[in-house]
Design a protein around this motif. Sequence first.
Motif: not given
Length: 451
Positions: A25-32, A170-171, A204-206, A236-242
Amino acid sequence: MQPFKLTDKQSEATNLLATIVTHIMLFGGSRSGKTFALVRAVCLRALKAPKSRHAILRFRFNAVKNSIVLDTFPKVMELCFPGAKYTINKSDWYAEFENGSQIWFAGLDDKERTEKILGMEFVTIYLNECSQIPYGSVETAITRLAQKAEQIAIGDIPAQQLKPKVYYDCNPPSKAHWTYKIFKEKRHPETKENLAKPSDYASMQINPVDNTDNLTEGYLDTLKALSSRARKRFMDGDFADATPNALFPEENIDKWRVTDGVVPDFVRVVIAVDPSGSGDADNTDNDAIGIVVAGLGIDGNAYLLEDLTVKAGPATWGKIATDAYDRHQADAIIVETNFGGEMCVQVIKASRPRTNIIKVTASRGKVVRAEPFSTLYEQGKVRHVGTFNDLEDELVAFSTYGYTGANSPNRADALVWALAALFPAIIKAPKKEQEKKADVHNMHHDLGWMG
């Protein structure tokens, strides 16, 4: 034209995608650059393995068609594989290369089409914007990762079996989402048990800052100006606290969002006003006046069209509300009368004397009023036309335990009143309560919806 070059982060991601790990999985902010890197990886695998079959799936077909088939895919082919020829079948929606390999594009919201596609076997499955996809659909999709395909010999590398892969992007949503459970906690999202083979899952975060050469001028400044919740996710491409027992999980809003502006004809449109409960007459010390526009489509779904919430005096917000009434040819302006509501009615009449005004009274708490509409969001019966960051900040702060936001949810309150007007049966009181005053008694009566 300068030769195309991956960004440093895209090159790093490409190296990860080429490892023996099955789920990546590649995760991170928009337009990365996540989607570009993943589509490129799928295309590369298709070109290396003749007659191989690959799938790029998203929750909604229109989204995968507009964002991948008509945008990212042709860009990838032009920039990265300019000599490779392909055709696109716009009946069944797949791309076919000269070597016989195919990439199928599908939305999991189309049951008939999904069943057809998932009747085939694939060697690559790419779940685009996977935060919108229910985990049950993910499990069904990966059962089709069963095609045996052979990669042609390249240089000193002999022909070999192409390893099956599942790609995700995903974002990042909240930490309650299955993506976080699997790729970060390495636990099954439903059984909560540790994954049998955690080394087979990598992420990986992008972020946008890693893709500045490909961004338009000022885009990062736009992201910096977002609300803290949206900035955390899209910049910032971070997972938010639930939020425990959230009523309106972010992924449910995202899943059904209308991004192309295409909406059905409306059978009813309302403007809802939630007045501020304190402050001076000019509203300089008040909370904002919640003003939203929503319509009920001929498809039976409600659409949030505008958030016009403003912190201003009566003359200003009154004109904003009545201008929206005229602009959308609305059926009514809904006004909550508990706090300053009667004054609001007079403000609207002063701005537009012949406006149809429906007064409602809140006899229950904010969370109790909002809770009935949680299921409608999950089912896609309520859809946002575009992005409303401030309003969505308020929605995601609602839980069964209460409202956890920092400020009063004026925008969300106005939206709830609008939805109550569009779906009156949702909040209709039980028969034994018929003699009591319901929240929207007057509204139902005025609109002729008492049946």
